[in-house]
Design a protein around this motif. Structure first.
Motif, PDB file in Angstrom:
ATOM      1  N   GLN A 108       7.644 -44.556 -20.840  1.00 21.23           N
ATOM      2  CA  GLN A 108       8.419 -43.601 -20.047  1.00 21.23           C
ATOM      3  C   GLN A 108       8.185 -42.153 -20.483  1.00 21.23           C
ATOM      4  OE1 GLN A 108      12.519 -44.809 -19.890  1.00 21.23           O
ATOM      5  NE2 GLN A 108      11.992 -46.821 -19.070  1.00 21.23           N
ATOM      6  N   MET A 109       7.438 -41.966 -21.567  1.00 20.28           N
ATOM      7  CA  MET A 109       7.100 -40.598 -21.974  1.00 20.28           C
ATOM      8  C   MET A 109       6.235 -39.967 -20.890  1.00 20.28           C
ATOM      9  SD  MET A 109       5.925 -40.742 -25.922  1.00 20.28           S
ATOM     10  CE  MET A 109       6.985 -41.456 -27.145  1.00 20.28           C
ATOM     11  N   ALA A 110       6.396 -38.676 -20.710  1.00 23.19           N
ATOM     12  CA  ALA A 110       5.529 -37.965 -19.771  1.00 23.19           C
ATOM     13  C   ALA A 110       4.076 -38.153 -20.212  1.00 23.19           C
ATOM     14  CB  ALA A 110       5.890 -36.485 -19.746  1.00 23.19           C
ATOM     15  N   LEU A 111       3.189 -38.385 -19.254  1.00 23.26           N
ATOM     16  CA  LEU A 111       1.771 -38.601 -19.574  1.00 23.26           C
ATOM     17  C   LEU A 111       1.194 -37.440 -20.383  1.00 23.26           C
ATOM     18  CD1 LEU A 111       0.271 -40.083 -16.284  1.00 23.26           C
ATOM     19  CD2 LEU A 111       0.601 -41.244 -18.463  1.00 23.26           C
ATOM     20  N   VAL A 112       1.566 -36.239 -20.035  1.00 25.11           N
ATOM     21  CA  VAL A 112       1.053 -35.074 -20.765  1.00 25.11           C
ATOM     22  C   VAL A 112       1.508 -35.143 -22.219  1.00 25.11           C
ATOM     23  CG1 VAL A 112       1.204 -32.565 -20.978  1.00 25.11           C
ATOM     24  CG2 VAL A 112       0.880 -33.596 -18.741  1.00 25.11           C
ATOM     25  N   ASP A 113       2.796 -35.350 -22.441  1.00 26.42           N
ATOM     26  CA  ASP A 113       3.330 -35.399 -23.802  1.00 26.42           C
ATOM     27  C   ASP A 113       2.684 -36.534 -24.601  1.00 26.42           C
ATOM     28  OD1 ASP A 113       4.979 -33.361 -22.937  1.00 26.42           O
ATOM     29  OD2 ASP A 113       6.806 -34.573 -22.926  1.00 26.42           O
ATOM     30  N   ARG A 114       2.569 -37.681 -23.980  1.00 24.90           N
ATOM     31  CA  ARG A 114       1.996 -38.841 -24.668  1.00 24.90           C
ATOM     32  C   ARG A 114       0.566 -38.557 -25.121  1.00 24.90           C
ATOM     33  NH1 ARG A 114       3.145 -43.690 -21.299  1.00 24.90           N
ATOM     34  NH2 ARG A 114       1.379 -43.093 -20.015  1.00 24.90           N
ATOM     35  N   THR A 119       2.203 -25.198 -22.871  1.00 26.11           N
ATOM     36  CA  THR A 119       1.415 -24.773 -21.719  1.00 26.11           C
ATOM     37  C   THR A 119       1.419 -25.811 -20.597  1.00 26.11           C
ATOM     38  OG1 THR A 119      -0.029 -23.478 -23.156  1.00 26.11           O
ATOM     39  CG2 THR A 119      -0.879 -24.012 -20.965  1.00 26.11           C
ATOM     40  N   TYR A 120       1.220 -27.077 -20.947  1.00 24.83           N
ATOM     41  CA  TYR A 120       1.005 -28.102 -19.934  1.00 24.83           C
ATOM     42  C   TYR A 120       2.190 -29.033 -19.708  1.00 24.83           C
ATOM     43  CZ  TYR A 120      -3.865 -26.712 -20.238  1.00 24.83           C
ATOM     44  OH  TYR A 120      -5.029 -25.994 -20.215  1.00 24.83           O
ATOM     45  N   ILE A 143      -0.866 -35.533 -25.546  1.00 25.95           N
ATOM     46  CA  ILE A 143      -0.864 -34.478 -26.559  1.00 25.95           C
ATOM     47  C   ILE A 143      -0.521 -35.087 -27.914  1.00 25.95           C
ATOM     48  CG2 ILE A 143       0.331 -32.394 -27.353  1.00 25.95           C
ATOM     49  CD1 ILE A 143       0.655 -31.689 -24.310  1.00 25.95           C
ATOM     50  N   LEU A 144       0.455 -35.970 -27.937  1.00 28.58           N
ATOM     51  CA  LEU A 144       0.810 -36.652 -29.184  1.00 28.58           C
ATOM     52  C   LEU A 144      -0.357 -37.480 -29.715  1.00 28.58           C
ATOM     53  CD1 LEU A 144       4.468 -37.747 -28.426  1.00 28.58           C
ATOM     54  CD2 LEU A 144       3.722 -36.163 -30.231  1.00 28.58           C
ATOM     55  N   ARG A 145      -1.079 -38.134 -28.832  1.00 30.69           N
ATOM     56  CA  ARG A 145      -2.240 -38.923 -29.274  1.00 30.69           C
ATOM     57  C   ARG A 145      -3.255 -38.042 -29.984  1.00 30.69           C
ATOM     58  NH1 ARG A 145      -2.503 -42.536 -23.760  1.00 30.69           N
ATOM     59  NH2 ARG A 145      -1.459 -44.380 -24.609  1.00 30.69           N
ATOM     60  N   ILE A 146      -3.515 -36.871 -29.437  1.00 31.22           N
ATOM     61  CA  ILE A 146      -4.458 -35.945 -30.078  1.00 31.22           C
ATOM     62  C   ILE A 146      -3.890 -35.488 -31.421  1.00 31.22           C
ATOM     63  CG2 ILE A 146      -5.633 -33.710 -29.909  1.00 31.22           C
ATOM     64  CD1 ILE A 146      -5.395 -34.116 -26.778  1.00 31.22           C
ATOM     65  N   GLY A 147      -2.617 -35.111 -31.429  1.00 27.93           N
ATOM     66  CA  GLY A 147      -1.994 -34.652 -32.666  1.00 27.93           C
ATOM     67  C   GLY A 147      -2.002 -35.705 -33.753  1.00 27.93           C
ATOM     68  N   VAL A 181      -9.709 -31.975 -23.965  1.00 25.62           N
ATOM     69  CA  VAL A 181      -9.462 -33.319 -24.500  1.00 25.62           C
ATOM     70  C   VAL A 181      -8.175 -33.874 -23.886  1.00 25.62           C
ATOM     71  CG1 VAL A 181      -8.912 -34.658 -26.569  1.00 25.62           C
ATOM     72  CG2 VAL A 181     -10.704 -32.919 -26.664  1.00 25.62           C
ATOM     73  N   MET A 182      -7.116 -33.063 -23.864  1.00 24.78           N
ATOM     74  CA  MET A 182      -5.845 -33.501 -23.295  1.00 24.78           C
ATOM     75  C   MET A 182      -6.004 -33.840 -21.818  1.00 24.78           C
ATOM     76  SD  MET A 182      -3.036 -32.737 -21.290  1.00 24.78           S
ATOM     77  CE  MET A 182      -3.304 -31.003 -20.989  1.00 24.78           C
ATOM     78  N   GLN A 183      -6.696 -32.992 -21.074  1.00 24.39           N
ATOM     79  CA  GLN A 183      -6.883 -33.246 -19.647  1.00 24.39           C
ATOM     80  C   GLN A 183      -7.679 -34.531 -19.425  1.00 24.39           C
ATOM     81  OE1 GLN A 183      -8.649 -29.466 -18.749  1.00 24.39           O
ATOM     82  NE2 GLN A 183      -6.711 -28.577 -18.105  1.00 24.39           N
ATOM     83  N   THR A 184      -8.667 -34.761 -20.261  1.00 25.67           N
ATOM     84  CA  THR A 184      -9.475 -35.983 -20.157  1.00 25.67           C
ATOM     85  C   THR A 184      -8.623 -37.212 -20.421  1.00 25.67           C
ATOM     86  OG1 THR A 184     -11.473 -34.781 -20.796  1.00 25.67           O
ATOM     87  CG2 THR A 184     -11.498 -37.181 -21.083  1.00 25.67           C
ATOM     88  N   LEU A 185      -7.846 -37.185 -21.505  1.00 23.06           N
ATOM     89  CA  LEU A 185      -6.997 -38.332 -21.830  1.00 23.06           C
ATOM     90  C   LEU A 185      -5.909 -38.533 -20.775  1.00 23.06           C
ATOM     91  CD1 LEU A 185      -6.666 -37.821 -25.678  1.00 23.06           C
ATOM     92  CD2 LEU A 185      -8.024 -39.570 -24.492  1.00 23.06           C
ATOM     93  N   TYR A 186      -5.387 -37.433 -20.251  1.00 21.64           N
ATOM     94  CA  TYR A 186      -4.386 -37.512 -19.192  1.00 21.64           C
ATOM     95  C   TYR A 186      -4.966 -38.222 -17.966  1.00 21.64           C
ATOM     96  CZ  TYR A 186      -1.243 -36.099 -15.448  1.00 21.64           C
ATOM     97  OH  TYR A 186      -0.400 -36.112 -14.362  1.00 21.64           O
TER      98      TYR A 186
END
Length: 144
Positions: free
Chosen positions: A79-85, A116-117, A87-91, A11-16
């Motif tokens: 400006q948030m890292a795409l990965v962090d952003r 991990t990512y 992951i937060l969306r999923i959370g 899911v995270m990779q897809t949203l990223y």
């Protein structure tokens, strides 16, 4: 690693990828399919969860992003890292919208995926924001 944890990673990779490619919503089914082929071998039972979570995040993206902005006032959203952003969306989706996921599971999973990512401090960053949201949810439940 559990199948659900791996599913959340997809899911995270897809949203990223969606976010990185400038949000081509029509491409989501192809991105999910590609990620399932590449990373989801043996996760066929989790495909519905993956699709539902991606769809749920995207259907509620404006609401989710507003919540993230509210709880991360010192971090400009773009400006948030795409990965962090993402992951937060999923959370946030699992904490505030999808009542099928226990709150502590949603937070712990997001932290582990961030470790991990994400970057060196991603786990702490995600923990701080989701922990604040969780604390406010607990306060509201006690008040009502």
């Amino acid at each position: 690693m559990s199948n659900r944890h791996l599913a959340r990673s997809i899911v995270m990779q897809t949203l990223y990828q969606w976010d990185f490619r400038e949000k081509p919503t029509a491409a989501i089914p192809a991105i999910v399919s590609q990620n399932m082929v590449e990373f989801g071998v043996g996760l066929e039972n989790e495909e519905e969860y993956i699709k539902n979570t991606v769809d749920g995040v995207l259907k509620n993206i404006k609401k989710i992003d507003k919540i993230i902005i509210k709880y991360a006032p010192n971090w400009p959203f773009e400006q948030m890292a795409l990965v962090d952003r993402n992951i937060l969306r999923i959370g946030v989706y699992e904490l505030k919208i999808n009542d099928q996921i226990p709150a502590k599971v949603a937070i712990n999973e997001a932290i582990e995926i961030a470790k991990t990512y994400g970057g060196q401090s991603s786990g702490k960053f995600v923990n701080g924001i989701l922990g604040s949201i969780y604390n406010d949810l607990q306060k509201k439940r006690k008040e009502s």
